[in-house]
Design a protein around this motif. Sequence first.
Motif, short mmCIF file in Angstrom:
data_model
loop_
_atom_site.label_atom_id
_atom_site.label_comp_id
_atom_site.label_asym_id
_atom_site.label_seq_id
_atom_site.Cartn_x
_atom_site.Cartn_y
_atom_site.Cartn_z
N LEU A 1 0.84 -1.11 -0.04
CA LEU A 1 0.03 0.16 -0.04
C LEU A 1 0.85 1.05 -0.15
O LEU A 1 1.90 1.20 0.76
N ALA B 1 -0.74 7.14 0.55
CA ALA B 1 -2.17 7.49 0.49
C ALA B 1 -3.38 6.44 0.96
O ALA B 1 -4.12 6.62 1.64
N ALA B 2 -3.03 5.35 0.33
CA ALA B 2 -3.84 4.08 0.65
C ALA B 2 -3.64 3.84 2.25
O ALA B 2 -4.78 3.46 2.65
N ALA C 1 -5.99 6.12 4.09
CA ALA C 1 -7.44 5.86 3.56
C ALA C 1 -7.94 4.46 4.36
O ALA C 1 -8.98 4.78 4.95
N VAL C 2 -7.13 3.69 4.43
CA VAL C 2 -7.31 2.39 5.33
C VAL C 2 -7.77 2.76 6.72
O VAL C 2 -8.71 2.31 7.40
N LEU D 1 -12.02 3.79 2.91
CA LEU D 1 -12.25 2.73 2.15
C LEU D 1 -13.59 1.89 2.61
O LEU D 1 -13.15 1.15 3.64
N ALA E 1 -17.58 -0.52 -1.16
CA ALA E 1 -16.89 -0.20 -2.48
C ALA E 1 -15.74 -1.56 -2.64
O ALA E 1 -15.70 -1.92 -3.70
N VAL E 2 -15.38 -2.02 -1.57
CA VAL E 2 -14.44 -2.90 -1.65
C VAL E 2 -15.06 -4.29 -2.29
O VAL E 2 -14.59 -4.96 -2.96
N THR F 1 -15.74 -4.08 -5.67
CA THR F 1 -14.56 -3.96 -6.55
C THR F 1 -14.13 -5.72 -6.67
O THR F 1 -13.81 -6.33 -7.82
N LEU F 2 -14.29 -6.40 -5.66
CA LEU F 2 -13.96 -7.85 -5.53
C LEU F 2 -14.96 -8.37 -6.43
O LEU F 2 -14.74 -9.44 -7.11
N ALA G 1 -13.11 -8.66 6.18
CA ALA G 1 -11.69 -9.31 6.64
C ALA G 1 -10.72 -8.43 6.19
O ALA G 1 -9.62 -8.28 6.62
N LEU G 2 -10.70 -8.29 4.75
CA LEU G 2 -9.56 -7.61 4.04
C LEU G 2 -9.31 -6.21 4.68
O LEU G 2 -8.09 -5.69 5.15
N ALA H 1 -10.18 -5.32 8.00
CA ALA H 1 -9.67 -5.49 9.29
C ALA H 1 -8.19 -5.72 9.45
O ALA H 1 -7.42 -5.18 9.83
N GLU H 2 -7.76 -6.49 8.41
CA GLU H 2 -6.51 -7.08 8.33
C GLU H 2 -5.70 -5.79 7.71
O GLU H 2 -4.50 -5.39 8.12
N GLY H 3 -6.25 -4.83 6.80
CA GLY H 3 -5.54 -3.90 6.29
C GLY H 3 -5.21 -2.76 7.38
O GLY H 3 -4.00 -2.28 7.66
#
Lengths: 330, 399
Positions: free
Chosen positions: A232, A235-236, A239-240, A245, A249-250, A253-254, A268-269, A271-273
Amino acid sequence: MTTPPPRLHVVTGKGGTGKTTVAAALAMALAGEGRRVLLCEAEGRQGIARLFDLAPLPYEERRIAVGRGGGQVHALAIDAESALIEYLDMFYKLGRAGKALDRFGIIDFATTIAPGVRDVLLTGKVYEAEKRRDRDGRHVYDAIVLDAPPTGRITRFLNVNQEVAGLAKVGPIRKQADAIMSLLHSRRTKIHLVTVLEEMPVQETSDGIAELSASGLPVGHVLVNLVRTSPLDDAARKAVLAGHLDAGAVGDTLAAAGLDGTPGLADALLAEGVAHVERLDLQDAQRAVLAGADHPVVEIPFLTDGVDVGALYELAGHLAPVAGSTEDDA
Amino acid sequence: MSPQRRNADRGRMVRGDGGGSSVLPLDVDAVIGDPTTRIVVCCGSGGVGKTTTAAAIALRAAEQGRRVCVLTIDPARRLAQSMGLTELDNVPRPVEGVGGTGSLDAMMLDMKRTFDEVVEAHASADKARTILDNPFYQALSSSFAGTQEYMAMEKLGQLYAEQGGSGGGSRWDLIVVDTPPSRSALDFLDAPERLSSLLDGRFIKLLLAPARGPARLFSAGFGIVTSALNKVLGAQVLTDVQTFIAAFDTLFGGFRQRAEATYALLQAPGTAFCVVAVPEPDAMREATYFVDRLSGEKMPLAGLVVNRVTEVAGELDADGAEVAARQVEDADDETSARVAGLLRVHASLGRVREREDRLRRRFAAAHPSVPTIAVPALPTDVHDLDGLRTIGSLLTRPA
């Protein structure tokens, strides 16, 4: 004015930071074409043998690997008992008395409770290897890497002089200690501290640097191991962490990529992020602390697949600045 | 989001197998909830979180109503401060901010001081002074590899004696001990034996001989030995050793007795050993040695705590996430790039977790009867009681 590169690299670090791995990688980095490097360990842990997947190393120098530049890496597991017997034999030709010493448990006594004797013996062997020359008068080893005791004990370990002060005011042990000290305090030696970007190890590293410097011991690099990288950008990351994010929206995209069959994946993604970015921020904070320490810092990345002999070459690549250091000693 | 909340969320999402679904879960609450448990020992190699685990177990036990004393060896500065460990006077002090009906006292081991106190308590004032001033004693008490381990056990014995056995009106009914950051996890079991065999050694007996009576014990061999030692060390050194040994002689028996008593205490059913590790090859190997050694010595093993386990959420595996990241990336907009990034974070977590699971499965296969609990890696360091509470609840999370 440039000084010749150091010949003795002492590697210390807090437990769990990968001190032995880094010491081995540094030895590989130093072993350029036509060069011979000796990698020593002094704590009887057989960490080098485990890392290189070898049978336990004896008290004997042997070639264990080819270095990154095609040179040779030799290894030696120093133990105080063998070093004492060798020392007595070399300097006193004790013969029968040497054996008697062992029989009376004196080797055991001298290497366990006689103040500082153990450390004089361990560092003394390194000193001997550093000085050793072949028939043509060339150094047998171009560089020596010592996988030394942890940061908490390193200053005491290297300050052999002070340690034996209470024991021997004159005599051969004292003379040996003085000779070792002159090497350890010289420009031929650098002491590197291995750490990870976490609070306690960084604190211990700062304390270690202060202690070593106060004793006039030459601090080299801070080697930061297990550094996490990120896919990442800044900026990402922001945002996370800020929650900009959103899961919807995630999820969209998925789904667009055909990944709608895994329920809860977006959450899940995310929370991990968040945990990932928090960890990176913690790293950054500790990195800033180390930057204030006024010693060159080299970072070594965390390897997702773990460390095997092959990975050591990769890590050695990151240590090139330490191996090739010809910095001004102003 | 509070740490508690986040961990609760994670708890739901975690894959259940945790490196081996056949693994017996370690129930820390059952260990500390059992009133017959009087001592918990946390051991493991350096840098695996022993101190934090010990502190978390102690706090949880206290908040569940036990009167606890925790003996730490080398806590991180901020954690020490949060537990009120600012005064280094080698005695337990109450920790502020503990909830529930129990109590928590904490202390940090001062090994030299502990050793000095043992000498002072068991020798006359004059003799104690002679010993404390001797350079050999000073080396033994401050830098002998093993003294810290020995003194940790000595302090445990003292605290246990203060505990008073029956537990009725005594100050504590549970002692939690952290063990020193040994180069090897086995050192602390061996230290008392090493020290007492050193002090009982043949060399020392011979050195004592002149003080004890006729010099007939001086064999020809010993003459060579002393002359060799004088050559190497200088004559003054042997005199120092003899002074030290002679003064220390009367304490030898006591030392051996105390070491044996502590050893027996560790074997007693009221003791519970928690072996602490992280899912890395060296730490797991040490844990394996330790578990084997404990069972060999008939020490009561409660189980294995694996700290800093990588958490992976969801069902998607590492390879799947990598493929997905490439697909998502094709869309070429900001959100897609970020989602691809998140998928890569997930993929690398997944790969690390696979490696950790392999190590844990190997351990479980070799030790199917050892209960185990995995504590997830927290993104930040633990340095207050709330952090310890979080760890405490993770230590008891059903597998």
